[in-house]
Design a protein around this motif. Sequence first.
Motif, PDB file in Angstrom:
ATOM      1  N   ARG A   2       0.847  -1.186   0.000  1.00 29.27           N
ATOM      2  CA  ARG A   2       0.000   0.000   0.000  1.00 29.27           C
ATOM      3  C   ARG A   2       0.885   1.239   0.000  1.00 29.27           C
ATOM      4  O   ARG A   2       2.039   1.203   0.419  1.00 29.27           O
ATOM      5  CB  ARG A   2      -0.909  -0.003   1.230  1.00 29.27           C
ATOM      6  N   ARG A   4       1.147   5.697   0.551  1.00 27.15           N
ATOM      7  CA  ARG A   4       0.608   6.839   1.290  1.00 27.15           C
ATOM      8  C   ARG A   4       1.252   8.124   0.782  1.00 27.15           C
ATOM      9  O   ARG A   4       2.373   8.108   0.251  1.00 27.15           O
ATOM     10  CB  ARG A   4       0.891   6.696   2.791  1.00 27.15           C
ATOM     11  N   ARG A 269       2.729  -2.938  12.119  1.00 30.30           N
ATOM     12  CA  ARG A 269       1.334  -2.534  11.948  1.00 30.30           C
ATOM     13  C   ARG A 269       0.942  -1.462  12.971  1.00 30.30           C
ATOM     14  O   ARG A 269       0.115  -0.588  12.669  1.00 30.30           O
ATOM     15  CB  ARG A 269       0.411  -3.748  12.066  1.00 30.30           C
ATOM     16  N   SER A 273      -0.716   2.249  12.044  1.00 31.38           N
ATOM     17  CA  SER A 273      -2.097   2.455  12.464  1.00 31.38           C
ATOM     18  C   SER A 273      -2.433   3.927  12.646  1.00 31.38           C
ATOM     19  O   SER A 273      -3.617   4.288  12.738  1.00 31.38           O
ATOM     20  CB  SER A 273      -2.375   1.684  13.764  1.00 31.38           C
ATOM     21  N   SER A 297       2.307  -4.956   4.911  1.00 31.34           N
ATOM     22  CA  SER A 297       1.431  -3.908   4.377  1.00 31.34           C
ATOM     23  C   SER A 297       0.029  -4.424   4.081  1.00 31.34           C
ATOM     24  O   SER A 297      -0.964  -3.737   4.344  1.00 31.34           O
ATOM     25  CB  SER A 297       2.052  -3.310   3.108  1.00 31.34           C
ATOM     26  N   GLY A 300      -2.826  -4.430   6.946  1.00 33.84           N
ATOM     27  CA  GLY A 300      -3.529  -3.232   7.389  1.00 33.84           C
ATOM     28  C   GLY A 300      -3.245  -2.874   8.834  1.00 33.84           C
ATOM     29  O   GLY A 300      -2.451  -3.539   9.522  1.00 33.84           O
TER      30      GLY A 300
END
Length: 321
Positions: A2, A4, A269, A273, A297, A300
Amino acid sequence: MRYRELGRSGLSVSEIGYGAWGIGESSWVGATEDESLRALHRAIDLGVTFIDTARGYGESERIVGRVVRERSADQVYVATKVPPKNGIWPAPAGVDPAEAFPGAHIRQSLETSLRASGLDHFDVLQFHVWSDEWMERGDWLETVAELKQAGTIRLFGVSINDHQPQSALRLVRSGVVDTVQVIYNIFDQSPAAELLPACAEHGVGVIVRVPLDEGGLTGRITAGTEFPEGDFRARYFRGDRPAQIERRVAALTADLGISTDELAATALRFTLSDPAVSTVIPGMRSVRNAERNTEVSAAGPLTEEQLAVLAKHAWDRNFYS
């Protein structure tokens, strides 16, 4: 993998980045260049697009630059750091910015890093220490602006002093910094109080370092653990601290109901978060580490219930004192 946003920069980076301190063959004992090259390539294969290195990391800039040049068809962002001219880590109170980051020193360090890496620019140039006393003083800000204009850097950041997230709050709120790098992990949760909310409010990208507490949050450090001569972890985990780590890890995993083998992934993780975090940069000195860390990843963030449990395991200590 993922991705960002890196603050307001417009760059989208992999949420699992690559911390390249350990591959420089300086403070960490045991790295080999061949394995480091394989690990870097494997990380990029698995979607990593952000690599963090530094002028002070031995051969790291050269190794990173070689891989990035070989992977020219892939979008990989590289961040490096300028060491303080006075050689003092962390930045103590009362130091003039002209002693730590005068403009000429910033330029010289960047030029050295570019030669070592073989790159024509860095995506992020970070000061390796920081003090908010330097705001509105010295010529560092004008120098950074000129380097951006010249295209040798894209973004400006700072690496915040270990366990001192409050020391960069003025800088974050000033609007002149693009990223901050900070220690944030299950044991040191202090950035969540003020720094992370400030970064979210002001559009500053957050690069999380030491997410596994230099190995303390992997479950592999126990009372009998010893480190080779010359390895900085021998000081970081000196005295009875390995035994302290073992006890705290046992309590943490019991409270969460997870196995020790699940701890490292849980620790990564945890950092991800918080939505203010842009990327987390664990060290990955082997292909296996690259594979284990990047697969996190997909899992989540942790649940609110898990985060509430982990809030009780914050550990107010500084391993360097």
